[in-house]
Design a protein around this motif. Structure first.
Motif, short mmCIF file in Angstrom:
data_model
loop_
_atom_site.label_atom_id
_atom_site.label_comp_id
_atom_site.label_asym_id
_atom_site.label_seq_id
_atom_site.Cartn_x
_atom_site.Cartn_y
_atom_site.Cartn_z
N VAL A 1 1.01 3.60 -8.76
CA VAL A 1 1.03 2.44 -9.64
C VAL A 1 0.45 1.25 -8.90
O VAL A 1 0.66 1.08 -7.69
CB VAL A 1 2.48 2.16 -10.11
N ASP A 2 -0.29 0.41 -9.63
CA ASP A 2 -0.83 -0.82 -9.04
C ASP A 2 0.19 -1.95 -9.15
O ASP A 2 0.76 -2.18 -10.23
CB ASP A 2 -2.12 -1.22 -9.76
N LEU A 3 0.42 -2.66 -8.06
CA LEU A 3 1.30 -3.84 -8.04
C LEU A 3 0.42 -5.09 -8.11
O LEU A 3 -0.48 -5.27 -7.27
CB LEU A 3 2.16 -3.88 -6.78
N ARG B 1 5.18 4.53 -13.58
CA ARG B 1 5.45 3.10 -13.60
C ARG B 1 6.95 2.82 -13.59
O ARG B 1 7.43 1.89 -12.94
CB ARG B 1 4.80 2.47 -14.84
N LEU C 1 3.82 -4.42 -12.65
CA LEU C 1 3.45 -3.04 -12.31
C LEU C 1 2.52 -2.53 -13.40
O LEU C 1 2.84 -2.57 -14.59
CB LEU C 1 4.69 -2.15 -12.23
N GLY D 1 0.13 0.82 -14.56
CA GLY D 1 -0.23 2.21 -14.26
C GLY D 1 -0.53 2.98 -15.52
O GLY D 1 -0.03 2.67 -16.61
N ALA E 1 8.28 3.44 -10.09
CA ALA E 1 7.95 2.30 -9.23
C ALA E 1 8.86 1.11 -9.53
O ALA E 1 9.30 0.39 -8.61
CB ALA E 1 6.49 1.92 -9.43
N ARG F 1 0.83 -1.21 0.00
CA ARG F 1 0.00 0.00 0.00
C ARG F 1 0.85 1.25 0.00
O ARG F 1 0.55 2.23 -0.69
CB ARG F 1 -0.93 0.00 1.24
N GLU G 1 2.29 1.68 -3.52
CA GLU G 1 1.25 2.09 -4.47
C GLU G 1 0.84 3.55 -4.23
O GLU G 1 0.64 4.31 -5.19
CB GLU G 1 0.03 1.17 -4.34
N ASN G 2 0.73 3.95 -2.96
CA ASN G 2 0.35 5.33 -2.67
C ASN G 2 1.42 6.33 -3.10
O ASN G 2 1.11 7.42 -3.60
CB ASN G 2 0.07 5.49 -1.17
#
Length: 510
Positions: free
Chosen positions: A232-234, A253, A245, A247, A256, A224, A227-228
Motif C-alpha cells: 500500500v502507498d502511504l 489497505r 493509505l 492501494g 496497513a 518503505r 509499503e513493501n
C-alpha cells in the motif's frame, strides 16, 4: 416168550383195528365234506344265476336310459341346427339386400361424381372468363391483382395487429406495474438498508504532526518497510494530523491501516516492529473477514454455506462498486429477492442464497482473471452449491438467459439495490457518455425529430414527425427503441422510453 408174543400180536391187531376204524371215520368225513361241497357249489350256482339275471336286467335298464338320453340330445341338436340354418338363411337374405343397396348407392355416387365434374368444369370455365373480363376491365394481370390485394390486406392486418398489441400491452402493463410496485415496495420496506458511498482510500488519524516524521523514519526506512510489507502507498502530505493509505487491493489497505494504528498506539516504530505489527494486523483482518462473512449469512437468513464461501463473503466487506459496499449490497439483494420470492410463491431460500452470493466473484477478482460472474460461478461449482443457486448467480447480469423465477428475482433485486438514489456513484464522464449514447440510439430511427435523455438518464423522451409516424407506429417505435437500448447500452435499473406525437391544426379568422 409166549406172553411177549401175545402182547406183540395183540398190539398189532389193535393197531390194525384202530387204523381201519380211523379210515372208516375219515372216509365218512370226506363223503360228508364232498356232499357239503356239492351243496355249496349248487347254491353258489343258483346265486350266480340270480346275480346274472339281476345284472342283465340292470344293464338293459341302463342301456334303455342311455338310448333315451341320446335320442333326446339328438333331437335338441337337430332343433339347434334348424335354428342356425334359419338364422344363416336370414343373414344371407339381409346381405343380399344390403349388397343390392350398396350397388345402387355406388351407381348414384358415380352419377353424382360425373355431374360434379361437369359442374366443376363449367365453373372453371366461367371463372376463367370472369378473370379474363376483370383483367380486361382493370388493366391488371392476376399476379398484379394478387400482389395489390395482399399488400392492402397486410397493411390493414399490421394496423389491426399493432392496435391489438397496444391494447393488450397497455392492460398487461397496468396490471403488471401495479403488482410489481406492490411487491417491490413491500420488499424495499422490509429491507431498509443504509445508503453507502465509500472511498477507495483510507485515512488514519494521527495524535500530532510530529508522528509523521516517526512514520517516515530515518531516510524513509520505516515508510518503505510498511509499503513493501503491505503493498500500500502511504501519502504523507500537508493534511493535518492524518496519513492517507492508497492501494488497489482493499484488504491490503485495511491490513496497513490496522498495522499503522497499532504502531501509533505502541509508539515504537522501526522495521522489526513494523513487520511484527503487520503480521498481527494480517491475523486480525483474517478473523474480521470470517466474522463479517458469518454475520452477513446470519443477517441474510442463509445457512449451510461452505466455510470458504463464508470467508469470501467477508472479503466483500472491503470491496466497493461505484462507491457501494459490495457486502451490504449483497445482503440487501438477498433480502429483496427473498421478500419478492415469498410474495410470488417462489423458493425464498434459493433466492436469498443466490442474492447473497451473486457477487461472490468480486472477492477474488483482483487475484483471478475474468468477469466476476464467471469467477463466482466457478467458485460455487467448486464448493458444491445447488444448480438453482448457480444458475441465478450466472444469470443476474444477463450472461445467460434466466430460466427460473429465482433467477429473475435476483437480477431484479440486484438492479433495485444498485439503482436506488444515492446507492452508487458514477463518474461524470461515464454519466455524460451514457446520456449521449441513449440519445444517439433514439435519433437513429426514421421519423424521429428530436430525442432528450431526462431524469438522470432514467427516461428517454422522443419527439416524432406526425406525418411519418402515426399512433400505432409510435407504439412500435417505443418498443424497438427499448430493445435497442437493452442490447447496446449498459445502465443500472431501467430506462423509460416515451414517444411523443403531436399534431397541430392552425387557422386564422379574418
Amino acid at each position: 416168550m409166549r406172553p411177549i408174543l401175545y402182547v406183540v400180536v395183540s398190539g398189532l391187531i389193535g393197531l390194525v383195528i384202530g387204523y381201519v376204524i380211523r379210515r372208516m371215520i375219515a372216509e365218512a368225513r370226506i363223503a360228508s365234506a364232498e356232499q357239503m361241497a356239492r351243496k355249496i357249489i349248487e347254491e353258489a350256482k343258483k346265486d350266480a344265476e340270480a346275480a346274472k339275471r339281476e345284472a342283465m336286467v340292470e344293464a338293459k335298464e341302463e342301456l334303455h336310459k342311455l338310448r333315451s338320453d341320446l335320442e333326446r340330445e339328438n333331437r335338441e341338436r337337430r332343433l339347434e341346427l334348424q335354428r342356425l340354418e334359419r338364422r344363416l338363411s336370414q343373414k344371407e337374405e339381409f346381405l343380399e339386400r344390403k349388397t343390392e343397396l350398396l350397388e345402387r348407392k355406388e351407381e348414384a355416387v358415380s352419377r353424382r361424381e360425373k355431374e360434379l365434374e361437369r359442374v366443376t368444369n363449367e365453373v372453371n370455365e366461367l371463372r376463367q372468363k370472369q378473370i379474363a373480363e376483370l383483367e380486361r376491365i382493370s388493366g391488371l394481370s392476376t399476379e398484379d391483382a394478387k400482389k395489390l390485394l395482399m399488400a392492402q390486406i397486410e397493411a390493414e392486418t399490421e394496423q389491426e395487429a399493432l392496435a391489438l398489441v397496444k391494447s393488450i400491452e397497455s392492460r398487461a402493463k397496468e396490471e403488471a406495474e401495479k403488482r410489481a410496485r406492490d411487491i417491490i415496495s413491500l420488499a424495499i420496506h422490509r429491507c431498509a438498508a443504509d445508503h453507502t458511498a465509500e472511498a477507495t482510500v483510507s485515512v488514519v488519524p494521527l495524535p500530532g504532526d510530529e508522528m509523521k516524521g516517526r512514520i517516515i523514519g530515518r531516510e524513509g526506512r520505516n515508510i518503505r518497510t510498511l509499503e513493501n510489507l503491505t503493498g500500500v502507498d502511504l501519502i504523507i502530505d500537508d493534511t493535518p494530523e492524518a496519513v492517507i493509505l492508497s492501494g488497489f487491493d482493499p484488504i491490503r489497505r485495511e491490513i496497513a491501516r490496522v498495522a499503522l494504528q497499532k504502531l501509533i498506539q505502541d509508539g515504537r516504530i522501526h522495521p522489526a516492529r513494523i513487520e511484527e505489527m503487520v503480521q498481527k494486523a494480517q491475523k486480525e483482518v483474517d478473523n474480521q473477514i470470517k466474522e463479517e462473512g458469518e454475520e452477513a449469512a446470519i443477517a441474510a437468513g442463509v445457512h449451510g454455506l461452505h466455510p470458504e464461501l463464508i470467508k469470501l463473503l467477508g472479503r466483500l466487506k472491503f470491496r466497493t462498486s461505484y462507491g457501494q459496499n459490495v457486502l451490504k449490497h449483497s445482503i440487501e439483494v438477498a433480502h429483496l429477492a427473498g421478500a419478492m420470492a415469498a410474495e410470488i410463491g417462489a423458493d425464498a431460500q434459493v433466492a436469498k442464497k443466490a442474492g447473497l452470493l451473486h457477487d461472490i466473484g468480486k472477492g477474488v477478482d483482483h487475484e483471478v482473471e475474468g468477469p466476476h460472474v464467471q469467477i463466482g460461478v466457478n467458485l460455487l461449482k467448486k464448493y458444491k452449491e445447488t444448480p438453482e443457486v448457480i444458475h441465478a448467480v450466472e444469470a443476474h447480469h444477463g450472461d445467460v438467459e434466466p430460466t427460473t423465477p429465482e433467477a429473475f428475482l435476483v437480477a431484479a433485486a440486484d438492479a433495485i439495490s444498485a439503482s436506488r438514489p444515492g446507492a452508487r456513484r458514477e463518474t461524470l464522464e461515464a454519466y455524460i457518455k451514457r446520456l449521449e449514447k441513449l440519445e444517439e440510439i433514439a435519433d437513429s430511427f426514421e421519423g424521429v425529430e428530436k430525442a432528450y435523455a431526462i431524469q438522470a438518464g432514467r427516461e428517454i423522451r422522443i419527439m416524432v414527425k406526425p406525418e411519418k409516424i402515426d399512433d400505432v407506429a409510435a407504439q412500435k417505435l417505443a418498443r424497438e427503441v427499448a430493445k435497442k437500448v437493452e442490447s447496446e447500452l449498459e445502465y443500472p435499473g431501467q430506462i423509460k422510453v416515451t414517444v411523443v406525437r403531436e399534431t397541430r391544426a392552425v387557422d386564422y379568422a379574418k
